[in-house]
Design an enzyme around this catalytic site. Structure first.
Site, PDB file in Angstrom:
ATOM      1  N   CYS A  40      -8.505   5.619   8.985  1.00  0.00           N
ATOM      2  CA  CYS A  40      -8.096   5.131   7.665  1.00  0.00           C
ATOM      3  C   CYS A  40      -7.374   3.791   7.789  1.00  0.00           C
ATOM      4  CB  CYS A  40      -7.199   6.164   6.997  1.00  0.00           C
ATOM      5  SG  CYS A  40      -6.628   5.699   5.353  1.00  0.00           S
ATOM      6  N   SER A  42      -4.733   2.858   6.363  1.00  0.00           N
ATOM      7  CA  SER A  42      -3.271   2.958   6.352  1.00  0.00           C
ATOM      8  C   SER A  42      -2.685   2.843   7.753  1.00  0.00           C
ATOM      9  CB  SER A  42      -2.837   4.277   5.706  1.00  0.00           C
ATOM     10  OG  SER A  42      -3.192   4.307   4.345  1.00  0.00           O
ATOM     11  N   HIS A  45      -2.330  -0.654   8.550  1.00  0.00           N
ATOM     12  CA  HIS A  45      -1.166  -1.264   7.907  1.00  0.00           C
ATOM     13  C   HIS A  45       0.076  -1.146   8.783  1.00  0.00           C
ATOM     14  CE1 HIS A  45      -3.288  -2.178   4.318  1.00  0.00           C
ATOM     15  NE2 HIS A  45      -3.384  -0.952   3.872  1.00  0.00           N
ATOM     16  N   HIS A  61      -3.776  10.196  10.366  1.00  0.00           N
ATOM     17  CA  HIS A  61      -3.229  11.075   9.327  1.00  0.00           C
ATOM     18  C   HIS A  61      -4.335  11.741   8.510  1.00  0.00           C
ATOM     19  CE1 HIS A  61      -4.047   7.319   7.237  1.00  0.00           C
ATOM     20  NE2 HIS A  61      -4.094   8.018   6.114  1.00  0.00           N
ATOM     21  N   CYS A 168      -7.287  12.546   3.288  1.00  0.00           N
ATOM     22  CA  CYS A 168      -6.757  11.324   2.689  1.00  0.00           C
ATOM     23  C   CYS A 168      -7.780  10.673   1.770  1.00  0.00           C
ATOM     24  CB  CYS A 168      -6.298  10.335   3.768  1.00  0.00           C
ATOM     25  SG  CYS A 168      -5.687   8.761   3.095  1.00  0.00           S
TER      26      CYS A 168
END
Length: 370
Positions: A40, A42, A45, A61, A168
């Site tokens: 993902c 994220s 990030h 995650h 997610c």
């Protein structure tokens, strides 16, 4: 026990795949062997520093696996159970959970620390240091220990290497359309950014009965995929989309605009509002840099046209309800999961997977070999 995991030691550096020491599960915790983990944005990030979680950290995650051991006072999970992780735990008791907003569970505050919910200590260690966990999970690993509040038990026939995406991207995108945007049959919807979340916002809008679905992304592959997942039109930029959306909707613009870019920009909020209809809604699902504090938009337009600007976390969904619900749609052939997986990787290839993501080659890469 010894196991292997992908660790971020410094911001801006590649993931380091190495052996770690993993403690047994303590109270309310379970040991899970990973079967699938989505790559993902994220986690990217964190690497870039846009999401400054504490390091050193095990990434990942969006995962699913098989329970191998349970700690004290875990009564509803047992070894052999298949589980999907929710990237925000749901305790079921806090005011948010009790009022039907599991995505805002009070346990989520622990994500900024990255240690176990039960006692704020670590079960994962490497090079003599305690390790934090991305979203309290750390799914870039052969095995992990998590709180039971992060687990959603699923039926045995579900392929975990596909089901992991429900942890997610699928729920976040689908819920952004169905819950946060509240797409109604016959409405026109624009989705800005067609990655692992945006493609599922397209799916959600289609299932909700949207008339036109405008997919906006600079990557040709993603525009093509959006059309396969239910979009009726695809554009390379907001600028390209603006005039055509106006023509297609007879000047009314999109009733709902959902922002699911890799990284949000404050100056793009105004552009999204500009393609939004009177009394329309803009949903901001994508993350912004943690230090960004300015947004550009016409406040007069906001007031005079009664437009709405709302945020959405985890698709404003309730994972314990919505993950089984979406698996039911998958079984019925109404939700695409298999088609989301563009390429699979081994844990050792995690950095290649993220390089492919940066180059626009994947809707979703998935680690399936640990």
């Amino acid at each position: 026990m010894k196991t292997k995991a992908a660790i971020m030691w410094e911001y801006g550096k590649d993931w380091s795949v190495e052996e770690i020491e993993l403690d047994p599960p303590k109270e309310q915790e379970v040991l899970v062997k990973l079967v699938g983990s989505g790559l993902c944005h994220s986690d990217e990030h964190v690497l870039t520093g846009d999401l400054p979680f504490p390091l050193p950290m095990i990434g990942g995650h969006e995962g699913a696996g098989i329970v191998e051991e349970v700690g004290a006072h875990v009564t509803w999970l047992k070894p052999g159970d298949k589980v999907i992780f929710g990237f925000i735990p749901a305790c079921g008791r806090c005011p948010s959970c009790a009022s039907g907003h599991e995505n805002l569970c009070d346990y989520g505050a622990q994500m900024g620390i990255g240690t176990q919910v039960f006692d704020s200590t670590s079960r994962h260690h490497a090079q003599g240091q305690d390790l934090t966990l991305m979203c309290l999970l750390g799914t870039f690993a052969e095995r992990t220990v998590v709180n039971e509040a992060s687990c959603i038990k699923i039926e045995d026939d579900i392929p975990l290497e596909k089901a992991c995406l429900l942890g997610c991207g699928v729920v976040t995108g689908w819920g952004s359309s169905v819950y946060a945007a509240d797409v109604q049959p016959g409405e026109d919807v624009a989705v800005i950014g067609i990655g692992g979340i945006g493609i599922n916002a397209v799916q959600g809008a289609k299932l909700a009965g949207a008339r036109h679905i405008f997919a906006i992304d600079p990557v040709e592959l993603k525009r093509e995929k959006a059309l396969q997942f239910g979009a009726t039109h695809a554009f390379a930029s907001i600028e390209e989309a603006t005039a055509q959306i106006g023509d297609i909707t007879w000047g009314r613009n999109a009733n709902k605009v959902i922002m699911t870019m890799g990284l949000g920009k404050g100056d793009m909020i105004g552009q999204a509002m500009a393609i939004t209809a009177k009394r329309g809604r803009v949903v901001v699902t994508n993350l912004h840099n943690a230090l960004e504090s300015e947004v550009s938009l016409s406040a007069l337009d906001l007031t005079l046209m009664e437009k709405q600007l709302v945020g959405s976390l985890f698709g404003s969904a309730n994972p314990r309800v919505d993950i089984p619900r979406l698996l039911g749609l998958y079984r019925a052939g109404q939700l695409k999961l298999d088609e989301l997986v563009t390429k699979t990787y081994s844990l050792d290839q995690v950095n290649q997977g993220y390089e492919d993501m940066r180059n626009g080659l994947n809707l979703r890469g998935v680690i399936t070999s640990f």
